[in-house]
Design a protein around this motif. Structure first.
Motif, PDB file in Angstrom:
ATOM      1  N   GLU A  63       0.821  -1.202   0.000  1.00 33.61           N
ATOM      2  CA  GLU A  63       0.000   0.000   0.000  1.00 33.61           C
ATOM      3  C   GLU A  63       0.864   1.264   0.000  1.00 33.61           C
ATOM      4  O   GLU A  63       0.439   2.314  -0.497  1.00 33.61           O
ATOM      5  CB  GLU A  63      -0.922   0.011   1.226  1.00 33.61           C
ATOM      6  N   CYS A  64       2.066   1.162   0.549  1.00 32.65           N
ATOM      7  CA  CYS A  64       2.969   2.318   0.588  1.00 32.65           C
ATOM      8  C   CYS A  64       3.740   2.497  -0.712  1.00 32.65           C
ATOM      9  O   CYS A  64       4.660   3.327  -0.788  1.00 32.65           O
ATOM     10  CB  CYS A  64       3.945   2.175   1.756  1.00 32.65           C
ATOM     11  N   GLY A  65       3.402   1.710  -1.715  1.00 36.36           N
ATOM     12  CA  GLY A  65       4.014   1.881  -3.028  1.00 36.36           C
ATOM     13  C   GLY A  65       5.259   1.062  -3.269  1.00 36.36           C
ATOM     14  O   GLY A  65       5.959   1.262  -4.275  1.00 36.36           O
ATOM     15  N   ILE A  66       5.582   0.131  -2.359  1.00 36.79           N
ATOM     16  CA  ILE A  66       6.766  -0.720  -2.526  1.00 36.79           C
ATOM     17  C   ILE A  66       6.395  -1.884  -3.436  1.00 36.79           C
ATOM     18  O   ILE A  66       5.452  -2.630  -3.152  1.00 36.79           O
ATOM     19  CB  ILE A  66       7.267  -1.205  -1.156  1.00 36.79           C
ATOM     20  N   GLN A  67       7.133  -2.041  -4.527  1.00 41.79           N
ATOM     21  CA  GLN A  67       6.741  -2.980  -5.581  1.00 41.79           C
ATOM     22  C   GLN A  67       6.790  -4.435  -5.135  1.00 41.79           C
ATOM     23  O   GLN A  67       5.927  -5.217  -5.465  1.00 41.79           O
ATOM     24  CB  GLN A  67       7.651  -2.772  -6.809  1.00 41.79           C
ATOM     25  N   ASP A  68       7.849  -4.808  -4.421  1.00 44.56           N
ATOM     26  CA  ASP A  68       7.979  -6.199  -3.958  1.00 44.56           C
ATOM     27  C   ASP A  68       8.015  -6.200  -2.438  1.00 44.56           C
ATOM     28  O   ASP A  68       9.081  -6.126  -1.820  1.00 44.56           O
ATOM     29  CB  ASP A  68       9.248  -6.845  -4.525  1.00 44.56           C
ATOM     30  N   PRO A  69       6.858  -6.251  -1.777  1.00 44.43           N
ATOM     31  CA  PRO A  69       6.810  -6.103  -0.315  1.00 44.43           C
ATOM     32  C   PRO A  69       7.518  -7.217   0.445  1.00 44.43           C
ATOM     33  O   PRO A  69       8.045  -6.976   1.530  1.00 44.43           O
ATOM     34  CB  PRO A  69       5.315  -6.092  -0.010  1.00 44.43           C
ATOM     35  N   ILE A  70       7.542  -8.432  -0.109  1.00 46.17           N
ATOM     36  CA  ILE A  70       8.200  -9.532   0.614  1.00 46.17           C
ATOM     37  C   ILE A  70       9.704  -9.334   0.641  1.00 46.17           C
ATOM     38  O   ILE A  70      10.364  -9.546   1.667  1.00 46.17           O
ATOM     39  CB  ILE A  70       7.815 -10.888  -0.008  1.00 46.17           C
TER      40      ILE A  70
END
Length: 492
Positions: free
Chosen positions: A321-328
């Motif tokens: 949701e914060c715009g980070i493409q690959d959250p994992i």
């Protein structure tokens, strides 16, 4: 004559000094597995909820369709987030609170530290089975499994620090206590790496259970706490029998003559046997004690209002949701750098360069303003790297102080008569505050992504006011309580 006697005793003490045996290191190693179990429990669900296989299993057909449960749809699927994810994250905390408060104390004090650890490990394993391979596609069974998993973790983690302290030699007791907290962070990091490498949700949900199985089985190969054995034996059979019973276990944990240490433990047991412990209601009868209870409970609430468990419990959703493409991948980095913050904090906390109050204040500076900046960057569409760097700084700051000190400080400001009830109350408040933060986070995210970061950033800065006003150095509390720092240590 007296001086000569003292000198002789010192020489005897030096000659009689014992070393840790290999079995002691095995026992401490088992405690570290328990610490990692707690870390696995903290870290796995935040990533698993983003797995496609997990959403296919639990979301489609129950809480949405293929679109609303898809890679983008699940983030805004209120039915899924509020009625499944929130409860999946919260129930494990309620279970841990129930295990630590209701089952941990009677098991540890009546059956022993080792059986308490084993029972907790076995229960955690059972819970993980119910939340994965034996869930039978039932949401109810999954939720029951989550509660039971937390219950097992709470039971084990009640006894593990106690057991760790009671089997360690005095020369490494502080270090092993620090390693316990470090292994919680390392366990959380390992769970993130596993969820990154293997996105089989069944396996990832079993991570705390694997550690629990090691505790349940490995417990048969480590000795019981000599202190516990003495406590039980002295009531039934007297001082001499307690000494002999304690020695049988202590000699397995020490290389050398363990009798002087056994004598010291026995004297402590005899002193504490005559202490009249304060009840829960008694905690609020006297003004000074009431103040310390409120400080301890507020401190653990402040630990939760830092928002760290919101990031751990909903890592993938929040970072995406914060715009980070690959959250994992970013979550792996986030948890990895927190290890360095934890190491730095543990090295400084008992040194002349650190301390409880100063580290909490420094950490608040590293946490509050970066989260506010991250929220503003998200609000005004600034480059995503700003949000990422700010969140990483926040993570380091949390482990530098807030990850460790609220767990140890409450035990340090109470006498032996007060400690059992006061610390139990603080632990219960901590778990309930944790559950509250986990519950409200999806609602905050639905209201505003940037607002969520600003909300926790402001709470972190308010925490600084509490620390500055109420948190004292240990010497300050010892003066207020009129206790001698050597004769009446406040630390566990």
């Amino acid at each position: 004559m007296e001086a000569g006697g003292a000198s002789s005793r010192e020489l005897v003490s030096e000659d009689a000094e014992v070393r840790a045996s290999p079995q002691m290191y095995s026992a401490v190693g088992m405690a570290m597995v328990g610490a990692a179990m707690f870390g696995f429990d903290q870290g796995n669900f935040g990533d698993v909820q983003a797995f496609k296989s997990f959403r296919d299993e639990w979301c489609i057909g129950r809480f949405g369709d293929a679109e609303s449960c898809g890679d983008q749809g699940y983030l805004t699927n209120g039915n899924w987030n509020e009625n499944f994810i929130t409860w999946g994250a919260t129930l494990i905390t309620f279970g841990a609170a129930a295990g630590a408060i209701l089952a941990g104390p009677p098991l540890a004090n009546k059956l022993g530290r080792r059986p308490c650890i084993q029972v907790g490990g076995a229960v955690c394993f059972l819970g993980c089975i119910l939340a994965s391979y034996a869930s039978f596609h039932s949401v109810v069974i999954f939720f029951i499994g989550r509660f039971i998993t937390g219950f097992g973790v709470g039971v084990s983690c009640f006894a593990l620090p106690m057991y760790n302290a009671e089997v360690s030699t005095s020369s490494i007791r502080g270090a092993t206590g620090s390693l316990f907290q470090l292994n919680v962070v390392v366990g959380c990091f390992i769970s993130i790496i596993v969820t990154f490498v293997d996105q089989d949700w069944y396996v990832c949900m079993m991570l705390p259970g694997f550690a629990g199985a090691v505790l349940a089985i490995g417990g048969f190969f480590i000795p019981e706490s000599p202190r516990f054995v003495m406590e039980k034996t002295i009531h039934r059979e007297g001082t001499e029998a307690a000494m002999n019973a304690g020695m049988r276990y202590l000699t397995r944990l020490r290389s050398g003559d363990a009798r002087p240490e056994a004598g010291e433990i026995l004297e402590q047991v005899k002193e504490e046997r005559d202490i009249e412990h304060v009840s829960f209601t008694g905690l609020f009868r006297e003004r000074n004690l009431r103040k310390r209870v409120l400080i301890a409970c507020t401190l653990v609430i402040c630990q939760q209002t830092t928002g760290v468990n919101a990031f751990l419990g909903y890592a993938s959703a929040i970072f995406k949701e914060c715009g980070i493409q690959d959250p994992i991948v970013f979550n792996s980095l986030f948890n990895g750098v927190m290890i360095f913050g934890c190491v730095a904090g543990l090295l400084l906390v008992d040194s002349k360069y650190g301390g409880r109050r100063s580290q909490l204040l420094i950490a608040t500076v590293l946490m509050g303003p970066p989260l506010v900046l991250a929220g503003l960057a998200l609000q005004y569409g600034l480059p995503g790297i700003i949000t990422m760097v700010c969140v990483i700084i926040y993570g380091v700051g949390f482990q530098f102080a807030w990850g460790t000190i609220p767990w140890i400080y409450p035990a340090e400001i109470f006498t032996m008569a007060e400690k059992e009830a006061a610390v139990s109350l603080a632990v219960g408040v901590n778990y309930l505050a944790n559950a509250a933060i986990i519950y409200i986070t999806p609602l905050l995210m639905e209201w505003s992504k940037s607002g969520t970061l600003l909300f926790f950033g402001i709470l972190n800065m308010l925490n600084a006011f509490f620390v500055f006003t109420f948190i004292k150095d240990l010497s300050g509390w010892r003066m207020l309580l009129g206790l001698h720092p050597i004769l009446h240590p406040l630390t566990i």
